[in-house]
Design a protein around this motif. Structure first.
Motif, PDB file in Angstrom:
ATOM      1  N   TRP A  21       0.832  -1.204   0.000  1.00 29.07           N
ATOM      2  CA  TRP A  21       0.000   0.000   0.000  1.00 29.07           C
ATOM      3  C   TRP A  21       0.866   1.254   0.000  1.00 29.07           C
ATOM      4  O   TRP A  21       0.590   2.208  -0.723  1.00 29.07           O
ATOM      5  CB  TRP A  21      -0.973  -0.009   1.178  1.00 29.07           C
ATOM      6  N   LEU A  22       1.942   1.246   0.807  1.00 28.97           N
ATOM      7  CA  LEU A  22       2.848   2.402   0.797  1.00 28.97           C
ATOM      8  C   LEU A  22       3.552   2.539  -0.543  1.00 28.97           C
ATOM      9  O   LEU A  22       3.758   3.660  -1.019  1.00 28.97           O
ATOM     10  CB  LEU A  22       3.864   2.316   1.933  1.00 28.97           C
ATOM     11  N   TYR A  25       1.425   4.439  -2.850  1.00 26.80           N
ATOM     12  CA  TYR A  25       1.521   5.889  -2.606  1.00 26.80           C
ATOM     13  C   TYR A  25       2.829   6.454  -3.155  1.00 26.80           C
ATOM     14  O   TYR A  25       2.849   7.477  -3.830  1.00 26.80           O
ATOM     15  CB  TYR A  25       1.465   6.200  -1.108  1.00 26.80           C
ATOM     16  N   GLN A  26       3.933   5.777  -2.850  1.00 23.90           N
ATOM     17  CA  GLN A  26       5.251   6.303  -3.208  1.00 23.90           C
ATOM     18  C   GLN A  26       5.485   6.330  -4.710  1.00 23.90           C
ATOM     19  O   GLN A  26       6.092   7.251  -5.228  1.00 23.90           O
ATOM     20  CB  GLN A  26       6.352   5.502  -2.511  1.00 23.90           C
ATOM     21  N   GLN A  28       2.952   5.850  -7.090  1.00 24.52           N
ATOM     22  CA  GLN A  28       1.731   6.128  -7.837  1.00 24.52           C
ATOM     23  C   GLN A  28       1.442   5.008  -8.831  1.00 24.52           C
ATOM     24  O   GLN A  28       1.149   5.242 -10.000  1.00 24.52           O
ATOM     25  CB  GLN A  28       1.839   7.483  -8.555  1.00 24.52           C
ATOM     26  N   TRP A  33      -1.321  -1.758  -5.314  1.00 31.15           N
ATOM     27  CA  TRP A  33      -2.566  -1.938  -4.572  1.00 31.15           C
ATOM     28  C   TRP A  33      -3.293  -3.200  -5.032  1.00 31.15           C
ATOM     29  O   TRP A  33      -3.911  -3.883  -4.229  1.00 31.15           O
ATOM     30  CB  TRP A  33      -3.446  -0.713  -4.701  1.00 31.15           C
ATOM     31  N   SER A  57      -6.161   0.716   4.257  1.00 29.21           N
ATOM     32  CA  SER A  57      -5.988   1.963   3.516  1.00 29.21           C
ATOM     33  C   SER A  57      -6.101   3.176   4.438  1.00 29.21           C
ATOM     34  O   SER A  57      -5.295   4.112   4.350  1.00 29.21           O
ATOM     35  CB  SER A  57      -7.030   2.044   2.403  1.00 29.21           C
ATOM     36  N   ARG A  61      -2.982   5.616   5.087  1.00 27.54           N
ATOM     37  CA  ARG A  61      -3.120   7.024   4.706  1.00 27.54           C
ATOM     38  C   ARG A  61      -2.615   7.901   5.848  1.00 27.54           C
ATOM     39  O   ARG A  61      -1.885   8.866   5.642  1.00 27.54           O
ATOM     40  CB  ARG A  61      -4.570   7.356   4.366  1.00 27.54           C
ATOM     41  N   ASN A  64       1.220   7.548   6.156  1.00 23.23           N
ATOM     42  CA  ASN A  64       1.840   8.321   5.087  1.00 23.23           C
ATOM     43  C   ASN A  64       1.763   9.821   5.371  1.00 23.23           C
ATOM     44  O   ASN A  64       2.738  10.553   5.180  1.00 23.23           O
ATOM     45  CB  ASN A  64       1.162   7.987   3.755  1.00 23.23           C
ATOM     46  N   ASP A  65       0.619  10.290   5.856  1.00 23.38           N
ATOM     47  CA  ASP A  65       0.435  11.718   6.130  1.00 23.38           C
ATOM     48  C   ASP A  65       1.154  12.172   7.393  1.00 23.38           C
ATOM     49  O   ASP A  65       1.525  13.337   7.505  1.00 23.38           O
ATOM     50  CB  ASP A  65      -1.053  12.060   6.248  1.00 23.38           C
ATOM     51  N   ARG A  70      10.718   9.461   5.374  1.00 29.53           N
ATOM     52  CA  ARG A  70      10.279   8.466   4.387  1.00 29.53           C
ATOM     53  C   ARG A  70      10.255   7.098   5.067  1.00 29.53           C
ATOM     54  O   ARG A  70      11.246   6.665   5.648  1.00 29.53           O
ATOM     55  CB  ARG A  70      11.231   8.434   3.199  1.00 29.53           C
TER      56      ARG A  70
END
Length: 158
Positions: A21-22, A25-26, A28, A33, A57, A61, A64-65, A70
């Protein structure tokens, strides 16, 4: 990326989910996923996978936020887990086993001193969802983050 064909243990399910999942995000990259979805659907069945991945998720999220750095992960498909992945597994194990001091220590080690409360709330929701699906972690998988931090700050031997 290939899909998983065998069900995963709870530890691997969380680690693979965290990693994939990360990575989504990293990089795109939706295929990251999809990889997670396939692992969860194989292990939990599609109906349960839907709610588990939704909780995963939400938690990631917030990770990540909230992270002050990193978050490190190994590439998809690696057999082992890196330090951050092990700490993430520990967060969920601590949630499931009500180990509050370990939970907070792992959360700080993972995301830093940022606002961890929302991240911990999402982690608890994910941990509860997994427990409801009989995906329970042993308290033995909770890592000693103090020892991990000591090792990472010690220079390698000559």
């Amino acid at each position: 990326m290939t899909s998983r064909t065998a069900p995963l243990s709870p530890e691997r399910l969380i680690g693979v989910g965290f990693r994939g999942w990360l990575a989504g995000y990293q990089y795109q990259d939706v295929s990251c996923w999809e990889y997670v979805w396939n692992a969860y659907a194989t292990t939990l069945g599609p109906k349960h996978a839907k709610s588990a991945v939704a909780e995963l998720s939400g938690w990631l999220r917030q990770v990540n936020d909230s992270a002050c750095r990193r978050i490190e992960t190994y590439p998809t498909g690696c057999a082992g887990f890196c330090q951050d992945e092990c700490i993430a597994i520990s967060v969920i194990a601590a949630c499931q086993n009500a180990y509050c001091p370990a939970l907070r220590a792992c959360a700080f080690a993972l995301v830093g001193p940022s606002n961890i409360e929302r991240m911990l709330a999402e982690a608890q929701d994910f941990a509860d969802r997994l427990r409801a699906m009989d995906q329970c972690l042993s308290p033995n998988v909770i890592c000693n983050v103090a020892a991990v931090a000591d090792r990472s700050s010690t220079p390698p031997p000559n």
